[in-house]
Design a protein around this motif. Sequence first.
Motif, PDB file in Angstrom:
ATOM      1  N   SER A  28      77.941  57.812 -61.566  1.00 33.56           N
ATOM      2  CA  SER A  28      77.740  59.247 -61.756  1.00 33.56           C
ATOM      3  C   SER A  28      76.663  59.768 -60.810  1.00 33.56           C
ATOM      4  O   SER A  28      76.759  60.898 -60.318  1.00 33.56           O
ATOM      5  CB  SER A  28      77.386  59.558 -63.206  1.00 33.56           C
ATOM      6  N   LYS A  32      77.202  62.743 -57.958  1.00 31.51           N
ATOM      7  CA  LYS A  32      76.285  63.886 -57.893  1.00 31.51           C
ATOM      8  C   LYS A  32      75.668  63.980 -56.490  1.00 31.51           C
ATOM      9  O   LYS A  32      75.602  65.059 -55.903  1.00 31.51           O
ATOM     10  CB  LYS A  32      75.194  63.767 -58.950  1.00 31.51           C
ATOM     11  N   SER A  84      75.770  71.633 -59.486  1.00 32.44           N
ATOM     12  CA  SER A  84      76.430  70.393 -59.079  1.00 32.44           C
ATOM     13  C   SER A  84      77.319  69.796 -60.173  1.00 32.44           C
ATOM     14  O   SER A  84      78.336  69.168 -59.863  1.00 32.44           O
ATOM     15  CB  SER A  84      75.403  69.367 -58.606  1.00 32.44           C
ATOM     16  N   ASN A  85      76.987  69.993 -61.440  1.00 33.05           N
ATOM     17  CA  ASN A  85      77.837  69.444 -62.508  1.00 33.05           C
ATOM     18  C   ASN A  85      79.225  70.081 -62.494  1.00 33.05           C
ATOM     19  O   ASN A  85      80.235  69.389 -62.591  1.00 33.05           O
ATOM     20  CB  ASN A  85      77.199  69.636 -63.884  1.00 33.05           C
ATOM     21  N   GLU A  88      81.051  69.046 -59.248  1.00 32.99           N
ATOM     22  CA  GLU A  88      81.594  67.682 -59.349  1.00 32.99           C
ATOM     23  C   GLU A  88      82.966  67.703 -59.996  1.00 32.99           C
ATOM     24  O   GLU A  88      83.909  67.075 -59.502  1.00 32.99           O
ATOM     25  CB  GLU A  88      80.684  66.803 -60.211  1.00 32.99           C
ATOM     26  N   ARG A  89      83.071  68.404 -61.116  1.00 31.50           N
ATOM     27  CA  ARG A  89      84.350  68.463 -61.827  1.00 31.50           C
ATOM     28  C   ARG A  89      85.436  69.112 -60.972  1.00 31.50           C
ATOM     29  O   ARG A  89      86.576  68.669 -60.956  1.00 31.50           O
ATOM     30  CB  ARG A  89      84.186  69.201 -63.147  1.00 31.50           C
TER      31      ARG A  89
END
Length: 176
Positions: A28, A32, A84-85, A88-89
């Motif tokens: 992870s 990221k 960024s979360n 990322e998805r």
Amino acid sequence: MRKIYLYFVLLLGIVMIGLGVYLMFNPSTSLKALTIFIGIILILNGINEVASYFGERKYWSISKWIMLDGVLSIAVGAFAVFQSNIAERLFIIIFAIWILASAVLRILTAFSAKGLPGWTLLLVMGILGLIIAVISLFTNTLVAVAVGIILGMFFILQGITCLSLWRVMRKGERKA
């Protein structure tokens, strides 16, 4: 000064190997980091395009589309860096859709080449790609692990390269 550089190369090699191992076991973090890195590159590209537009528009008939492309690159890059979360998805979904499209096209190609040598391998690769795409659409883990392994291996190889360079330089220094 040369001795300082020699120890710097040794330290760099050790740190890179450590980072590579860390990234491989923490996928992870790898994803990221890649998302933020892509964001930074998009921002820099956007700044370059906007600056090119304003700097060169007097000399060339540069389209306003270049400036728009630059502004969009900056916006998407900033989104990737500061959100960024979510980015990322989105990247994972885009990646999974790309794998899905590639797999479907590979399967169609296999059926159009049916009867020719190697068509079954194309079909099997297409089906495997289809499975990977479906898994990637429903879980981030597969993509995160793949990114972690690839980045981890890259840094480990770079670290080994630095250690090899350090060894060669050290032996060369002893002969001199």
